[in-house]
Structures are given as structure tokens and as C-alpha cells.
Design an enzyme around this catalytic site. Structure first.
Site, mmCIF file in Angstrom:
data_model
loop_
_atom_site.group_PDB
_atom_site.id
_atom_site.type_symbol
_atom_site.label_atom_id
_atom_site.label_comp_id
_atom_site.label_asym_id
_atom_site.label_seq_id
_atom_site.Cartn_x
_atom_site.Cartn_y
_atom_site.Cartn_z
ATOM 1 N N ASP A 13 -38.885 -35.255 2.748
ATOM 2 C CA ASP A 13 -39.605 -35.840 1.615
ATOM 3 C C ASP A 13 -39.296 -35.057 0.346
ATOM 4 O O ASP A 13 -39.156 -33.828 0.392
ATOM 5 C CB ASP A 13 -41.115 -35.807 1.928
ATOM 6 C CG ASP A 13 -41.900 -36.775 1.067
ATOM 7 O OD1 ASP A 13 -41.295 -37.516 0.273
ATOM 8 O OD2 ASP A 13 -43.138 -36.779 1.189
ATOM 9 N N GLY A 14 -39.208 -35.759 -0.756
ATOM 10 C CA GLY A 14 -39.108 -35.081 -2.057
ATOM 11 C C GLY A 14 -37.787 -35.260 -2.790
ATOM 12 O O GLY A 14 -37.566 -34.603 -3.815
ATOM 13 N N ASN A 15 -36.926 -36.127 -2.302
ATOM 14 C CA ASN A 15 -35.647 -36.350 -2.998
ATOM 15 C C ASN A 15 -35.869 -36.846 -4.429
ATOM 16 O O ASN A 15 -35.201 -36.411 -5.366
ATOM 17 C CB ASN A 15 -34.797 -37.409 -2.280
ATOM 18 C CG ASN A 15 -34.331 -36.961 -0.920
ATOM 19 O OD1 ASN A 15 -34.453 -35.802 -0.573
ATOM 20 N ND2 ASN A 15 -33.801 -37.893 -0.133
ATOM 21 N N GLY A 16 -36.817 -37.786 -4.562
ATOM 22 C CA GLY A 16 -37.089 -38.385 -5.869
ATOM 23 C C GLY A 16 -37.598 -37.342 -6.858
ATOM 24 O O GLY A 16 -37.134 -37.265 -8.001
ATOM 25 N N TRP A 18 -37.225 -34.102 -6.687
ATOM 26 C CA TRP A 18 -36.154 -33.127 -6.930
ATOM 27 C C TRP A 18 -35.283 -33.623 -8.082
ATOM 28 O O TRP A 18 -34.938 -32.866 -8.998
ATOM 29 C CB TRP A 18 -35.324 -32.957 -5.654
ATOM 30 C CG TRP A 18 -34.222 -31.951 -5.726
ATOM 31 C CD1 TRP A 18 -34.297 -30.628 -5.373
ATOM 32 C CD2 TRP A 18 -32.863 -32.178 -6.165
ATOM 33 N NE1 TRP A 18 -33.076 -30.026 -5.567
ATOM 34 C CE2 TRP A 18 -32.188 -30.952 -6.047
ATOM 35 C CE3 TRP A 18 -32.167 -33.290 -6.631
ATOM 36 C CZ2 TRP A 18 -30.842 -30.807 -6.385
ATOM 37 C CZ3 TRP A 18 -30.835 -33.150 -6.978
ATOM 38 C CH2 TRP A 18 -30.173 -31.923 -6.851
ATOM 39 N N ASN A 61 -40.289 -48.239 3.998
ATOM 40 C CA ASN A 61 -39.347 -48.000 2.892
ATOM 41 C C ASN A 61 -38.616 -49.268 2.428
ATOM 42 O O ASN A 61 -38.030 -49.289 1.347
ATOM 43 C CB ASN A 61 -38.302 -46.938 3.266
ATOM 44 C CG ASN A 61 -38.837 -45.527 3.292
ATOM 45 O OD1 ASN A 61 -38.353 -44.685 4.038
ATOM 46 N ND2 ASN A 61 -39.834 -45.237 2.475
#
Ligand code: FPP
Length: 234
Positions: A13-16, A18, A61
């Protein structure tokens, strides 16, 4: 002190976020996320962890913007193609859980090719969860058991598991979720009954060997009782 986990499952989680922190597009975050996946697989292979599963795309998703979904499936396709030689060299079997009926034709075709090609590899099983949803897996297992005409008394836990998307996949010992979020988000619902959880504050693209080590050290320090008392475990 625990042995090292046999099965690590990761909610990436957290690509966006980042990407946003760097003023970049979400796609750039997902691209950076691919590098972290590669590092994770390498790291776990070196450590001799036999099963690694990554939650790459949930059924939920599909509700994301069409362009992002399209980009992610392009990434999955590229990843499978590019990593195949490395998977072969490292004796890693690629595996899949999820609703394959949802997959675009080219992805299914490429995935099936890679699954067949790596089928005899023995050193590690790397499972991609794509269009995966724990509740759907459980419901689908119920539907298939009913369709088989199973009698209620025949439905043992073992029999029920035989209808899962991959009945041979052992339960995860350790579930890691990045980006500071602390929930399961429909991942391996049935299988996580006795899993240990490690929540890392780091965003997925920044999850590297150091964070993996922290997760493993935390796991090693825990006492897993599986419902028993401390005395019974001695
Ligand atoms: C969650 O971050 C990440 C995803 C839904 C996609 C995961 C995909 C990758 C890590 C890249 C490709 C993976 C493989 C296996 C090739 P988010 O987009 O929800 O981040 P946010 O919560 O910060 O918006």
C-alpha cells in the site's frame, strides 16, 4: 523465538502517496512499486522463505479509474514477461490466486505461460494475488461445494479448503501491510486466522531489505500460541 515464517503475504500500500509526495503521477508510484516487489522476491529467496504472496490487485480495485487499471495490468504483463528468466534462474515457481475470469485475455495468456514454464521450480513459490477478494474466494468455494452435491456433514475444513483458488497454498504466517494502514482489506480472510501482522509506516516503493528485516525480527520475537497456553507450548 519463532522460526522464520514459511509464508509471508504482503499488502503493498502507498504507491499513490509515494508519487504524490514527489509531485509525480500515480503511475510513477506503481512503477516504483514494481522495483520493491522485485527486491522483496530476491530478499525472501535469499533468506530461504518458501512462500511469498503479494496482493497486487483486489476485486475492489476494479473501481479505480480505467486509465489506472489499464496501466496496472500493463505493468503486471511486463513484470511477468521480464521476470520470467530471473524466476527460472532462481528456481522460483510463479503462482496465482484470484478470479481469473476477470483477467484481460493477454494477461491470462502470459500468466498461464509463466505458470506452466515455472511449474517445476522448487526453491520458492511466488504468488500473485490479482483480482483477488477473500469473501469472493469463500463464496466461490461454497458455490462449488454445493454444485458438487456435497452433504453438510461432508464439508470439513480440509474439504472446504480444497475449493479455494489455490488449495495447496499454506496459511500465511506473517502478513505485512505498508503505508501505516492497519486493515486486511479482504485479503486471505479464511487463511489469516492465525497470522501475525506487521504494519510498516513506510510507503510500498520504499519497502526494502531494511524493512523486511524489521518485519522478520518482529515476527521472530512473538509467541504464537494457536489458542494454547504458554505451558502447553513448553
Ligand atoms: C496500493 O497503493 C497498490 C496497488 C493497488 C497496486 C499494487 C501494485 C504494485 C505494487 C505494482 C505492480 C505489482 C506487481 C506484482 C508487478 P495505492 O495505489 O492504493 O496507494 P495509495 O493508497 O497511496 O493511493
Amino acid at each position: 523465538m519463532n522460526e522464520k515464517p514459511q509464508h509471508i503475504a504482503v499488502i503493498m500500500d502507498g504507491n499513490g502517496r509515494w508519487a504524490k509526495n514527489r509531485g509525480l503521477s500515480r503511475s510513477r508510484g506503481h512503477l516504483a512499486g514494481v522495483d520493491a516487489v522485485r527486491e522483496l522476491v530476491r530478499g525472501c529467496r535469499e533468506l530461504g522463505i518458501p512462500f511469498v504472496t503479494v496482493y497486487a490487485f483486489s476485486k475492489e480495485n476494479w473501481q479505480r479509474p480505467e486509465a489506472e487499471v489499464g496501466f496496472l495490468f500493463e505493468l503486471f504483463l511486463q513484470f511477468i514477461r521480464q521476470e520470467l528468466p530471473e524466476l527460472m534462474a532462481q528456481d522460483i515457481r510463479l503462482n496465482f490466486i484470484g478470479d481469473r475470469r476477470d483477467l484481460p485475455f493477454t494477461v491470462r495468456q502470459t500468466l498461464d505461460y509463466a505458470l506452466r514454464k515455472t511449474a517445476d521450480n522448487k526453491s520458492m513459490v511466488f504468488t500473485l494475488a490479482i483480482s483477488y477478494a477473500g469473501r469472493e474466494e469463500i463464496l466461490e468455494a461454497c458455490r462449488r461445494a454445493l454444485a458438487d452435491g456435497l452433504k453438510p456433514e461432508e464439508l470439513t475444513e480440509e474439504k472446504f479448503r480444497s475449493y479455494f483458488w489455490d488449495p495447496a497454498l499454506p496459511d500465511p504466517d506473517l502478513i505485512i501491510r505498508t503505508s501505516g494502514e492497519e486493515r486486511l482489506s479482504n485479503f486471505l480472510l479464511f487463511q489469516s486466522a492465525y497470522a501475525e501482522f506487521f504494519f510498516s509506516p513506510v510507503l510500498w516503493p520504499d519497502f526494502g531489505p531494511r524493512e523486511l528485516r524489521l518485519a522478520l525480527d518482529s515476527y521472530a520475537a512473538r509467541t504464537r500460541r494457536f489458542g494454547k497456553t504458554d505451558d502447553q507450548l513448553r
